[in-house]
Design a protein around this motif. Structure first.
Motif, PDB file in Angstrom:
ATOM      1  N   SER A  37       0.820   3.183 -18.100  1.00 20.90           N
ATOM      2  CA  SER A  37       1.908   4.048 -17.681  1.00 20.90           C
ATOM      3  C   SER A  37       0.817   5.529 -18.726  1.00 20.90           C
ATOM      4  O   SER A  37       0.816   6.612 -18.054  1.00 20.90           O
ATOM      5  N   THR A 172       8.477   1.131 -19.062  1.00 22.14           N
ATOM      6  CA  THR A 172       9.235   2.029 -18.384  1.00 22.14           C
ATOM      7  C   THR A 172      10.091   3.313 -19.212  1.00 22.14           C
ATOM      8  O   THR A 172      10.592   4.633 -19.215  1.00 22.14           O
ATOM      9  N   LEU A 290       9.547   5.337  -9.167  1.00 23.16           N
ATOM     10  CA  LEU A 290       9.535   4.579 -10.452  1.00 23.16           C
ATOM     11  C   LEU A 290      10.998   3.654 -10.367  1.00 23.16           C
ATOM     12  O   LEU A 290      11.351   2.763 -10.638  1.00 23.16           O
TER      13      LEU A 290
END
Length: 461
Positions: A37, A172, A290
């Motif tokens: 990420s 995330t 996402l």
């Protein structure tokens, strides 16, 4: 009757062992996904600022791919010593290496301060991450498989597998929180370091839990038998684990590699490539894509133990074959749903894809563990799993992106995943069912082929 070493441990010990494996795999996957990420968000500007923005992004992702290249080496080294010294020692070492490398990335100087040394240091730490992850998976699933009740091995061994979606959710989630509360300037200057430094806290917790569990009783029994053969001057008693794997289990290694093709390729297409496809071809925002992956990952986490439990009832192969066939059949509807651009359809596409992926990923831990004899199990399972990741997971997003660029259509990408599914169907289709094998008795390589028929009574004992 099954041997004493295969008897289930005390009721309070197995959950602790599962927790030790799960928290370790979660931390290691958190570290691995966090890097990916950050590579997409800030590493191109911080470590490759002299390059064209697109070139900088490609260089940033190249350092991400380096981690995959180091995983087979980690599998070889950790597998060798894990089969010689024990599962627990190597699991502690892998956690320290992975967590230490991630924490160090949070302290790295950027290109503005250290010049070309910055990307070199970043790449080196990425190699350490990949090396550690290559040794983590095999030890984590074996520690649970070799402790657990044989009748529910698929269920218990599937819990370390949930570390992948848990690590992705954690990585995330932390990044999303930071980007929400910090300005772009603050995040790019110092905020990106926080998730990496947080890994140090997670490692302390993981070590505390891992150090509290016992070594695998199945391994201890096999080690005692090996020492006895060595004392009796049996020349063939103790060969190198890698040599024994290639001599006695080369077919099983090939089966494991083939089994991972559809599982690994589909996972990175569904969770990583979707961010490219949905934003470029379907006109969906990156945050929407996402969010769909986050929701689907939560469902993925929940269904993995269910698929593992089903493999205890009907076998590893039927569940695995269902997942491979399902992923292949789902690819065209998967892209069709994304093309609509609707958030609900996007969530449905990714969720169904990951549920079907879970049918392969859940029984994989027990399936691979049951293929190999105890004193070469760490090496065999790790080599089969990690060597496949270099050919499958590492290039999957790059291949999918290249196909999209060349053809401007999702059809070749769907066919790419379908081809991987066919390969997995063939590999698992020719494999033997392993559900009835007693891990404590599969010590002699010659026993492996007949272990299922000789120990089927162990499941009803």
């Amino acid at each position: 009757m099954s041997s004493p070493a295969s008897a289930p441990p005390a009721p309070t010990s197995l959950p602790r062992i599962v927790a030790a494996s799960l928290i370790g795999t979660t931390i290691e996957w958190y570290d691995f996904f966090l890097y990916g990420s950050a590579a997409a968000l800030v590493f191109n500007k911080l470590f490759f600022p002299d390059s064209d923005p697109l070139v900088g992004t490609l260089l940033s992702f190249l350092t991400y791919a380096v981690g995959f290249a180091a995983r087979p080496l980690g599998a070889l080294v950790f597998g060798h010593y894990g089969d010689r010294l024990g599962r627990k020692k190597l699991l502690v070492l892998s956690l320290l290496m992975m967590g230490g490398a991630t924490f160090a990335i949070g302290l790295l100087p950027t290109h503005a301060t250290a010049g070309t040394a910055a990307p070199v240091l970043l790449t080196t730490l990425r190699l350490v991450q990949g090396f550690a992850l290559g040794g983590e998976w095999g030890g984590a699933v074996l520690l649970v498989s070799e402790h657990g009740d044989a009748r529910r091995r698929g269920f218990w061994a599937s819990w370390p597998q949930t570390g992948a979606p848990a690590g992705q959710l954690l990585a995330t989630g932390v990044l999303s929180l930071l980007t929400a509360v910090l300005s772009d300037s603050a995040f790019g200057t110092w905020g990106w370091r926080i998730p990496f430094l947080l890994s140090g806290v997670l490692v302390v917790v993981g070590l505390w839990i891992r150090l509290s569990v016992d070594e695998s009783p199945v391994f201890q029994q096999a080690l005692e038998q090996a020492e006895a053969r060595k004392a009796a001057k049996d020349a063939d008693a103790e060969k190198l684990p890698l040599v024994s794997v290639l001599r006695h289990h080369w077919r099983d290694v090939l089966v494991a590699m083939g089994a991972r093709m559809a599982e690994n390729i589909s996972y990175y297409v569904i969770t990583a490539f979707i961010l490219v496809y949905a934003t470029t071809s379907a006109g969906v925002s990156k945050q929407t894509a996402l969010n769909s992956v986050l929701i689907a990952s939560a469902v993925h986490f929940a269904v993995i133990p269910a698929w593992g439990a089903l493999s205890d009832r009907i076998g590893r192969r039927p569940v695995y074959l269902l997942g491979a066939a399902g992923v292949g059949l789902w690819m065209f509807p998967f892209f069709s749903l994304i093309d609509t651009g609707g958030f609900g359809n996007l969530v449905l596409a990714v969720t169904v894809g990951l549920v079907l992926h879970g049918a392969m990923y859940a029984p994989q831990a027990a399936f691979f563990s049951e293929m190999f004899a105890t004193r070469m199990r760490y090496s065999g399972a790790s080599i089969g799993a990690q060597f496949a990741s270099v050919a499958a997971g590492a290039p999957a997003p790059l291949i999918a992106t290249a196909l999209l660029s060349d053809y401007g259509s999702s059809t070749p990408i769907a066919l790419y995943v379908i081809a991987a599914a066919v390969l997995t169907l063939v590999a698992v289709g020719v494999a033997k069912e392993t559900r009835d094998r007693d891990l404590a008795r599969v010590d002699d390589p010659a026993d492996t082929a007949s272990a299922g028929t000789r120990t089927a009574d162990a499941r009803t004992a």
